[in-house]
Scaffold this motif. Structure first.
Motif, PDB file in Angstrom:
ATOM      1  N   PRO A 113       6.668   4.673 -18.082  1.00 32.11           N
ATOM      2  CA  PRO A 113       6.153   4.184 -16.795  1.00 32.11           C
ATOM      3  C   PRO A 113       4.708   4.600 -16.563  1.00 32.11           C
ATOM      4  N   PHE A 114       3.988   3.806 -15.762  1.00 30.97           N
ATOM      5  CA  PHE A 114       2.620   4.121 -15.378  1.00 30.97           C
ATOM      6  C   PHE A 114       2.663   4.729 -13.980  1.00 30.97           C
ATOM      7  N   ALA A 115       2.427   6.031 -13.903  1.00 37.38           N
ATOM      8  CA  ALA A 115       2.521   6.753 -12.639  1.00 37.38           C
ATOM      9  C   ALA A 115       1.123   6.880 -12.024  1.00 37.38           C
ATOM     10  N   TYR A 116       0.879   6.136 -10.954  1.00 35.31           N
ATOM     11  CA  TYR A 116      -0.403   6.159 -10.248  1.00 35.31           C
ATOM     12  C   TYR A 116      -0.345   7.229  -9.160  1.00 35.31           C
ATOM     13  N   ARG A 117      -1.296   8.160  -9.210  1.00 32.87           N
ATOM     14  CA  ARG A 117      -1.364   9.217  -8.219  1.00 32.87           C
ATOM     15  C   ARG A 117      -2.778   9.260  -7.645  1.00 32.87           C
ATOM     16  N   LEU A 118      -2.883   9.553  -6.360  1.00 38.54           N
ATOM     17  CA  LEU A 118      -4.171   9.579  -5.682  1.00 38.54           C
ATOM     18  C   LEU A 118      -4.740  10.989  -5.662  1.00 38.54           C
ATOM     19  N   SER A 150       0.840  -1.200   0.000  1.00 37.01           N
ATOM     20  CA  SER A 150       0.000   0.000   0.000  1.00 37.01           C
ATOM     21  C   SER A 150       0.867   1.239   0.000  1.00 37.01           C
ATOM     22  N   GLY A 151       0.319   2.329  -0.538  1.00 41.19           N
ATOM     23  CA  GLY A 151       1.027   3.597  -0.589  1.00 41.19           C
ATOM     24  C   GLY A 151       0.155   4.658  -1.227  1.00 41.19           C
ATOM     25  N   THR A 152       0.592   5.901  -1.135  1.00 42.15           N
ATOM     26  CA  THR A 152      -0.181   7.004  -1.706  1.00 42.15           C
ATOM     27  C   THR A 152       0.173   7.266  -3.164  1.00 42.15           C
ATOM     28  N   SER A 153       1.245   6.656  -3.650  1.00 43.55           N
ATOM     29  CA  SER A 153       1.598   6.766  -5.066  1.00 43.55           C
ATOM     30  C   SER A 153       2.332   5.503  -5.475  1.00 43.55           C
TER      31      SER A 153
END
Length: 329
Positions: free
Chosen positions: A296-301, A268-271
């Motif tokens: 890259p696939f940058a996941y941001r919340l 788990s993490g915020t990004s």
């Protein structure tokens, strides 16, 4: 799930009933099965029975965004988007920009978001829950600027989504047959993906059959989110190991013990940043919709990015999570 105070949803003793403007995907399975006119009448009647009023528009998918913008601009009504997870995903940019409380009416096969909002049962029961509901703050995810509300997946999950669309066209007479056909082909033709992942300040390289990124935690055998505003991603990685490891992972999910599975790693993490090492472009799912993208696939919340009506807590009942989003068996 924290409920919020919203003056637009509060009624004075002599106030007019709450008024909604429903924009529905005319190609949703529920609409096609009932017929457009009959379904529109059913929706309007259900709102009236629940003590509300509703204007209903059934529009083709390509016009959903345009008509939803018009609904959002109408301050006298509460906008409702009616459709499956993919339809809701497609209009997220509009819902985020509107800065108003909105509602969703789940009409798809899986309805991940609808279940987490407590909108289950018949269409009439869902509408009654919306009319009695309260607004909640909801986190969204973003992948290189591309929004999603619940789930993004690679590997098996992207293949399953593509096979599902093919199976629906080949077996329109049965959703079950189409699902089993798609699942069998996905299990047989899934190939491991090699990725580099950075999450919570840790970098690791893995080879996996599937990678699933969820907005907030899904838990238990029901695979349901207790909180839509938990402020984190959870990443699930299914280790490679062939059919046997996939079968073990599937069994652990069905029995509720999936978090203790030796074949599954959860972080788990915020990004999150995921780079595919096997090829530059690959398929990625966003709430069941499939697109090709480059690493890259940058996941941001996006914390609390959406205010949406949810059923009142007393109405929430756990339901089995759809098999379509479980790991392959």
């Amino acid at each position: 799930m924290a409920h919020l105070s919203d003056p637009s949803l509060e009624l004075e003793p002599q106030a007019q009933p709450r008024c909604f403007r429903v924009i529905a995907n005319a190609r949703a399975g529920t609409v096609l099965e009932a017929g457009a006119d009959a379904f529109a009448q059913r929706i309007a009647a259900a709102f009236e029975t629940a003590g509300c009023r509703a204007e209903v528009e059934l529009v083709p998918p390509r016009q959903l965004q345009e008509r939803l913008r018009a609904a959002v601009a109408d301050d006298a009504t509460i906008p409702v988007i009616a459709g499956g997870d993919g339809s809701i995903n497609g209009v997220l940019p509009i819902l985020v920009e509107c800065k108003r409380t909105v509602a969703v009416l789940p009409l798809g096969t899986v309805n991940v978001l609808g279940r987490d909002l407590g909108l289950t049962g018949t269409v009439e029961e869902q509408i009654a829950a919306i009319c009695r509901g309260e607004p909640v703050a909801m986190d969204l995810g973003s992948v290189n600027g591309r929004l999603f509300h619940s789930i993004s997946g690679m590997g098996f999950f992207s293949l399953m989504a593509r096979q599902r669309e093919y199976a629906r066209r080949r077996f329109p007479f049965s959703r079950l047959v189409a699902f089993l056909f798609a699942a069998a082909r996905s299990i047989l033709f899934t190939h491991p993906i090699r990725i580099e992942m950075e999450i919570a300040g840790e970098r690791r390289q893995v080879e996996a059959d599937a990678v699933l990124v969820t907005v907030n935690q899904f838990d238990g055998a029901e695979w349901r989110r207790a909180h839509l505003d938990g402020g984190e991603f959870e990443v699930h990685i299914l280790d490679t190991g062939g059919l046997l490891s996939r079968a073990k992972a599937a069994f652990s999910m069905l029995t509720g013990g999936w978090r203790n599975s030796h074949n599954l790693i959860s972080l788990s993490g915020t990004s999150v940043t995921i780079t595919r090492r096997d090829k530059r472009r690959g398929h990625v799912t966003f709430d069941g919709e499939v697109e090709r993208g480059s690493s890259p696939f940058a996941y941001r919340l996006l914390p609390g990015a959406l205010r949406v009506i949810a059923a009142q807590p007393a109405e929430l009942e756990p339901l089995p999570y759809p098999a379509e989003y479980q790991f392959p068996s």
